[in-house]
Scaffold this motif. Structure first.
Motif, PDB file in Angstrom:
ATOM      1  N   LYS A  89      11.766 -45.786  58.142  1.00 10.35           N
ATOM      2  CA  LYS A  89      13.145 -46.050  58.555  1.00 10.35           C
ATOM      3  C   LYS A  89      13.400 -45.334  59.883  1.00 10.35           C
ATOM      4  O   LYS A  89      13.814 -45.919  60.845  1.00 10.35           O
ATOM      5  CB  LYS A  89      14.117 -45.600  57.471  1.00 10.35           C
ATOM      6  CG  LYS A  89      13.925 -46.387  56.171  1.00 10.35           C
ATOM      7  CD  LYS A  89      15.038 -46.115  55.213  1.00 10.35           C
ATOM      8  CE  LYS A  89      14.797 -46.845  53.888  1.00 10.35           C
ATOM      9  NZ  LYS A  89      14.780 -48.308  54.060  1.00 10.35           N
ATOM     10  N   LYS A 107      14.370 -51.268  66.056  1.00 10.06           N
ATOM     11  CA  LYS A 107      14.815 -52.118  64.953  1.00 10.06           C
ATOM     12  C   LYS A 107      16.131 -52.783  65.321  1.00 10.06           C
ATOM     13  O   LYS A 107      16.942 -52.228  66.067  1.00 10.06           O
ATOM     14  CB  LYS A 107      14.982 -51.304  63.669  1.00 10.06           C
ATOM     15  CG  LYS A 107      15.943 -50.120  63.804  1.00 10.06           C
ATOM     16  CD  LYS A 107      15.955 -49.270  62.540  1.00 10.06           C
ATOM     17  CE  LYS A 107      16.866 -48.059  62.689  1.00 10.06           C
ATOM     18  NZ  LYS A 107      16.831 -47.173  61.505  1.00 10.06           N
ATOM     19  N   LYS A 122      16.347 -55.382  68.553  1.00  9.07           N
ATOM     20  CA  LYS A 122      15.084 -54.645  68.689  1.00  9.07           C
ATOM     21  C   LYS A 122      14.447 -54.963  70.042  1.00  9.07           C
ATOM     22  O   LYS A 122      14.409 -56.111  70.463  1.00  9.07           O
ATOM     23  CB  LYS A 122      14.140 -55.039  67.555  1.00  9.07           C
ATOM     24  CG  LYS A 122      12.747 -54.417  67.643  1.00  9.07           C
ATOM     25  CD  LYS A 122      11.881 -54.893  66.490  1.00  9.07           C
ATOM     26  CE  LYS A 122      10.477 -54.310  66.589  1.00  9.07           C
ATOM     27  NZ  LYS A 122       9.613 -54.760  65.470  1.00  9.07           N
ATOM     28  N   GLY A 142      25.240 -55.309  58.888  1.00 13.96           N
ATOM     29  CA  GLY A 142      24.308 -54.566  58.053  1.00 13.96           C
ATOM     30  C   GLY A 142      24.787 -53.154  57.757  1.00 13.96           C
ATOM     31  O   GLY A 142      25.976 -52.836  57.891  1.00 13.96           O
ATOM     32  N   GLU A 143      23.845 -52.294  57.373  1.00 16.56           N
ATOM     33  CA  GLU A 143      24.186 -50.909  57.034  1.00 16.56           C
ATOM     34  C   GLU A 143      23.318 -49.912  57.778  1.00 16.56           C
ATOM     35  O   GLU A 143      23.346 -48.718  57.492  1.00 16.56           O
ATOM     36  CB  GLU A 143      24.044 -50.682  55.519  1.00 16.56           C
ATOM     37  CG  GLU A 143      25.003 -51.524  54.688  1.00 16.56           C
ATOM     38  CD  GLU A 143      24.864 -51.241  53.204  1.00 16.56           C
ATOM     39  OE1 GLU A 143      23.932 -50.507  52.831  1.00 16.56           O
ATOM     40  OE2 GLU A 143      25.694 -51.753  52.425  1.00 16.56           O
ATOM     41  N   ASP A 144      22.524 -50.387  58.740  1.00 14.87           N
ATOM     42  CA  ASP A 144      21.603 -49.513  59.462  1.00 14.87           C
ATOM     43  C   ASP A 144      22.318 -48.780  60.591  1.00 14.87           C
ATOM     44  O   ASP A 144      23.454 -49.117  60.943  1.00 14.87           O
ATOM     45  CB  ASP A 144      20.438 -50.333  60.027  1.00 14.87           C
ATOM     46  CG  ASP A 144      19.125 -49.577  59.895  1.00 14.87           C
ATOM     47  OD1 ASP A 144      19.183 -48.339  59.824  1.00 14.87           O
ATOM     48  OD2 ASP A 144      18.058 -50.224  59.861  1.00 14.87           O
ATOM     49  N   SER A 145      21.645 -47.796  61.173  1.00  9.11           N
ATOM     50  CA  SER A 145      22.223 -47.045  62.289  1.00  9.11           C
ATOM     51  C   SER A 145      21.120 -46.532  63.200  1.00  9.11           C
ATOM     52  O   SER A 145      19.950 -46.489  62.819  1.00  9.11           O
ATOM     53  CB  SER A 145      23.077 -45.881  61.774  1.00  9.11           C
ATOM     54  OG  SER A 145      22.299 -44.993  61.003  1.00  9.11           O
ATOM     55  N   LYS A 180      26.525 -46.130  64.298  1.00 10.32           N
ATOM     56  CA  LYS A 180      26.534 -46.961  63.097  1.00 10.32           C
ATOM     57  C   LYS A 180      26.772 -48.427  63.448  1.00 10.32           C
ATOM     58  O   LYS A 180      27.240 -48.756  64.548  1.00 10.32           O
ATOM     59  CB  LYS A 180      27.618 -46.467  62.132  1.00 10.32           C
ATOM     60  CG  LYS A 180      27.417 -45.039  61.671  1.00 10.32           C
ATOM     61  CD  LYS A 180      28.540 -44.604  60.744  1.00 10.32           C
ATOM     62  CE  LYS A 180      28.367 -43.164  60.294  1.00 10.32           C
ATOM     63  NZ  LYS A 180      29.479 -42.724  59.406  1.00 10.32           N
ATOM     64  N   ASN A 181      26.484 -49.274  62.498  1.00  6.09           N
ATOM     65  CA  ASN A 181      26.700 -50.718  62.702  1.00  6.09           C
ATOM     66  C   ASN A 181      28.174 -51.008  63.010  1.00  6.09           C
ATOM     67  O   ASN A 181      28.510 -51.883  63.807  1.00  6.09           O
ATOM     68  CB  ASN A 181      26.241 -51.497  61.466  1.00  6.09           C
ATOM     69  CG  ASN A 181      27.014 -51.102  60.210  1.00  6.09           C
ATOM     70  OD1 ASN A 181      27.004 -49.934  59.830  1.00  6.09           O
ATOM     71  ND2 ASN A 181      27.664 -52.065  59.567  1.00  6.09           N
ATOM     72  N   ILE A 194      19.791 -53.782  64.703  1.00  6.89           N
ATOM     73  CA  ILE A 194      20.906 -53.252  63.908  1.00  6.89           C
ATOM     74  C   ILE A 194      22.036 -54.271  63.955  1.00  6.89           C
ATOM     75  O   ILE A 194      22.638 -54.505  65.008  1.00  6.89           O
ATOM     76  CB  ILE A 194      21.372 -51.892  64.454  1.00  6.89           C
ATOM     77  CG1 ILE A 194      20.206 -50.895  64.432  1.00  6.89           C
ATOM     78  CG2 ILE A 194      22.555 -51.358  63.647  1.00  6.89           C
ATOM     79  CD1 ILE A 194      20.535 -49.549  65.033  1.00  6.89           C
ATOM     80  N   GLU A 218      25.017 -40.371  65.729  1.00 13.92           N
ATOM     81  CA  GLU A 218      24.680 -41.507  64.861  1.00 13.92           C
ATOM     82  C   GLU A 218      25.522 -42.704  65.295  1.00 13.92           C
ATOM     83  O   GLU A 218      26.749 -42.676  65.229  1.00 13.92           O
ATOM     84  CB  GLU A 218      24.944 -41.180  63.399  1.00 13.92           C
ATOM     85  CG  GLU A 218      24.571 -42.332  62.472  1.00 13.92           C
ATOM     86  CD  GLU A 218      24.775 -42.008  61.004  1.00 13.92           C
ATOM     87  OE1 GLU A 218      24.398 -42.833  60.163  1.00 13.92           O
ATOM     88  OE2 GLU A 218      25.326 -40.919  60.708  1.00 13.92           O
ATOM     89  N   GLY A 263      15.069 -45.164  64.859  1.00 12.92           N
ATOM     90  CA  GLY A 263      15.391 -46.418  65.537  1.00 12.92           C
ATOM     91  C   GLY A 263      15.077 -46.395  67.022  1.00 12.92           C
ATOM     92  O   GLY A 263      15.347 -47.369  67.727  1.00 12.92           O
TER      93      GLY A 263
END
Length: 831
Positions: A826, A524, A569, A530-533, A559-560, A526, A557, A829
């Motif tokens: 979700k 995906k 991706k 955004g807010e994804d990780s 993070k963005n 990132i 983790e 990733g």
């Protein structure tokens, strides 16, 4: 200078011991107070002092609230123990450190070891192992190596033999201690012992037999005599009326268990508040009663042994003997049932109490203190050449000769060396000193061999150097590394099934230390805004299980906000995992697109268990079981359906036990129930997988045949080579019986087939008719679907296959399942 560790400790649930390897033998130290080799793993807190061992155990009847035992069973948990006399809490790690510090006082030589080997059950997971190391560090040991108890016991057994070369074949080590059970399959290969496989349970041991005596023999009699229906809860609850009595009964039950080893019956005497005042209670427990209440637990241990035999396709004829280790193997029923049910000779020649400590010391004698922790070298006389030796050789061996090699640094020109055995039985002769030297050292049989390295100048005068002493014990065994007790995996996305799955990194029984690098695709995009990780989640358990049934070890983790550019991706992440012999786990992740690196060393010390969440997990597993049961009944797979029903009953039992468990329950039952839940989850996941493997294997052969057919039609040599590469290791991946491995091969064949089929008009024609026959209202946008069906129909009439492709792709995108999967998953990733 001797920089071997030499000291080994058995940190037991019931008793602990310390030993030292020296001059080819092991000495178990004795307590200066009482001259016993064992130190009860019991800690008592008085207002002005801490008491450890036998004296602490005696205080259980006087002041049980301030006396603590069996805390090894809670290593790696979030449990802590309140000490009324001090007003604070003590963790299992802190209590274990107190026991370890007390063991130091057993060393009558005055030595203060900086490094030590401490044993752990083979089934201890990484969290429990890390907690044990922490206890060792807190006790003042700057370096702690961990050794699995069955390996230690095997070393004690093998090195007890008068003639090491006579030890052949393979055997089982059955280790039933005070709180844990392990069984290991051991084999001698090229003069080294290897643990081939193992099983175990961290909540099965003598303590459970004591509890069985209380709950199945004592409590029913008291309930019947005094009409106290909630007596068991009142005993086990930290704030219960009879909680003090519970601790006393545990000690009494242990004493009864020991008496019944040699007697047909034993007396239990204690005071009991009946509600009408104190009353003296006298109970008689017979060996027959005792054996009845512990029989199922003994049977369970034998079932674990059978599991190893079945997994390794072994019968009794393939094994030499079962070596019995651990204090609980003194119980007659244990020895009788193991011998009778397995049909393998039982060997009780090794002291069950001291074997693990003895083996730990043997192992410590083969390990050196890390360079950073070694004592500083003494300064040498002025003018002496600065020569250093870095040696390598086997410290225990069954061979008559041992290969020795050393790297020599410093000004070696014009110098010579000589290696001599101290008893005069070997002399290498004088040879030129070089940057690398090697010798085959002749060993005196069944003894400790000590060699000195002598260095001479150009005039053949001996130079006074601090050269290392070579010490090799002949006729004794070393071990071929320690096996990993469980699979180590990472969690990756499984978009096809809208879930996540495990990918194996390190396999169970792989020999530590381990290192591996893999490259995974990012599934995906990132965005920095955004807010994804991205999640790199490392778990310990069975590779065939669902991620939720495994023990989490650590997660990186990304993070963005950590990114310097958007993560696209389809780009790659390189993941490197390393695990040391003492189970330190380090993980490094490199984002190859933007060359960012993230790394962390995981040494989790605590596993928390929430009974509410555990109940919720049970409910979810119950639902999964119901779905499988319905499917198996519908397909008339009644044997599999019966297995699922048994799992449901076990889940119901766990649920019932959790519901009646008081919030302040002082036992370790919730950890036992959590362990049982995890195993049931794995069993549920694997039930029916045999048919799943058969189905996926059938699909593989069908896809292989189709792909071969398309390639032959095309007569394309490049694609033929790719096809042959895909199927080259066919026997290997099919024999792995891994669903995902076989599925990956099907996907590769499908991709190769698609490259050919996508250029054929008939492919798009058949695809169009497939979507055209689906009810238009089933699409996510029926109006748009109707329009593309019409476009496709006209494209067919004009034989415009490019336009037909567009119509097919648009109809595919309007299918509800594809969009649903994209919306729901979700995941981590990575895939």
């Amino acid at each position: 200078m001797n920089n071997q560790i030499n000291f080994g400790i058995d940190l037991g649930t019931t008793n602990s011991l310390i030993g030292k390897f020296q001059q080819g033998a092991v000495e178990i130290f004795k307590n200066p107070f009482g001259q016993k080799e064992t130190l009860p793993s019991v800690v008592a807190f008085r207002k002005d002092r801490i008491i450890v061992g036998d004296k602490a155990r005696e205080l259980i009847e006087k002041d049980p609230e301030n006396v603590f035992s069996s805390f090894k069973r809670k290593m790696g948990t979030s449990e802590s123990f309140f000490v009324p006399n001090t007003g604070d809490f003590k963790t299992p790690v802190e209590l274990s450190a107190i026991v370890l510090r007390e063991l130091k006082n057993f060393i009558y030589t005055g030595e203060k070891p900086e490094a030590v080997v401490i044993t752990i059950p083979a089934s201890f997971d990484t969290i429990q192992s890390n907690a044990t190391k922490k206890a060792g560090n807190d006790a003042g040991f700057s370096e702690v190596l961990l050794l699995q108890e069955p390996i230690a016991a095997s070393l004690a057994f093998a090195n007890k033999q008068a003639n090491a070369s006579s030890l052949q074949g393979q055997w089982l080590v059955y280790d039933l201690g005070g709180g844990t059970f392990d069984v290991a399959l051991v084999k001698i290969v090229d003069g080294e012992m290897r643990v081939i496989d193992h099983e175990g349970d961290n909540y099965l041991g003598g303590v459970d037999f004591d509890i069985a005596v209380i709950e199945q023999l004592v409590v029913p009699q008291l309930q019947q005599q005094y009409a106290l229906p909630d007596l068991l809860t009142a005993l086990r609850s930290a704030r219960g009326k009879y909680n003090t009595l519970y601790h006393i009964l545990l000690k009494k039950a242990e004493e009864v268990k020991i008496q019944l080893t040699n007697s047909p019956s034993a007396e239990m005497e204690f005071s009991f508040d009946t509600g009408n005042g104190e009353e003296e209670v006298y109970l008689t427990v017979t060996r027959e009663q005792f054996e009845r209440v512990i029989y199922n637990q003994v049977q369970y241990s034998i079932d674990l042994v059978r599991k190893i035999l079945e997994r390794n396709q072994l019968s009794a004829a393939n094994l030499e003997e079962v070596v019995m280790i651990g204090g609980s193997t003194y119980i007659p029923l244990v020895k009788q049932q193991v011998a009778a049910q397995l049909g393998i000779p039982v060997n009780c020649s090794v002291d069950p109490t001291t074997a693990v400590a003895t083996g730990a010391a043997w192992y410590a004698g083969t390990r050196t203190i890390s360079a950073s922790k070694s004592p500083e070298k003494k300064p040498v006389a002025e003018g002496t050449p600065d020569i250093h030796f870095r040696t390598a050789y086997q410290k225990n061996t069954a061979d008559q000769e041992e290969y020795f090699t050393a790297v020599v640094t410093g000004p070696v020109g014009g110098l010579s060396y000589r290696i001599v055995r101290t008893d005069g039985g070997y002399d290498s002769g004088i040879k030129a000193l070089q940057e690398r030297i090697s010798e085959m050292l002749l060993l005196a049989p069944n003894s400790n061999n000590i060699f000195n390295i002598l260095v001479f100048d150009a005039q053949h005068n001996e130079i006074s150097l601090s050269t290392p002493i070579i010490e090799i014990t002949q006729g004794k065994f070393n071990i071929h590394g320690q096996p990993l007790p469980n699979d180590i995996c990472i969690e990756i996305d499984d978009p096809e099934n809208n879930t996540t799955k495990l990918e194996l990194i390190f396999e169970k029984n792989a020999i530590l230390p381990l290192r591996k690098t893999i490259v995974k695709e990012i599934t995906k995009t990132i965005l920095r805004t955004g807010e994804d990780s991205l999640l790199i989640n490392v778990l310990e358990g069975s590779r065939y299980a669902i991620p939720g049934s495994c023990v989490p070890l650590g997660m990186i983790e990304i993070k963005n906000t950590d990114l310097i550019t958007d993560l696209v991706k389809g780009s790659d992440v390189e993941i490197t995992l390393q695990i040391s012999e003492s189970r330190d786990l380090s993980v490094k992740a490199v984002l190859l697109m933007n060359e960012q690196e993230f790394s962390e060393v995981f040494n989790p010390l605590v596993r928390k268990i929430n009974t509410g969440k555990l109940l919720n997990d049970i409910r979810q597993l119950r639902q999964q079981a119901a779905v499988k049961l319905k499917s198996f009944n519908a397909s008339e797979q009644y044997e599999l359906a019966a297995t699922i029903q048994n799992i449901q009953q076990e889940l119901d039992y766990i649920s019932h036990r959790l519901e009646i468990l008081s919030a302040d329950d002082i036992t370790d039952e919730k950890y036992q129930l959590e362990e049982k839940k995890r195993k049931l989850s794995q069993q549920l996941d694997s039930t029916g997988k045999e048919q799943q493997i058969l189905d996926i294997t059938s699909r593989y052969f069908q896809q292989k045949e189709n792909c071969q057919h398309y390639i032959q039609e095309e007569n394309d040599s490049n694609r033929q080579q790719r096809f042959e590469k895909i199927i080259a290791d066919e026997s290997s991946f099919l024999s792995s019986r891994s669903y995902y491995t076989i599925k990956a091969k099907i996907d590769e064949l499908n991709e190769l087939s698609w490259e050919i089929r996508r250029h054929k008009p008939e492919t798009w024609i058949s695809a169009y008719y497939y979507y055209a026959n689906i009810d238009t209202n089933s699409f996510t946008d029926p109006q748009t679907a109707a329009r593309f069906k019409e476009i496709g129909e006209k494209a067919l009439e004009r034989k415009n296959y490019d336009e037909l492709k567009v119509a097919v792709n648009q109809l595919y995108n309007l299918m509800p399942d594809t969009r649903k999967a994209d919306d729901q998953l979700k995941g981590t990733g990575i895939s």
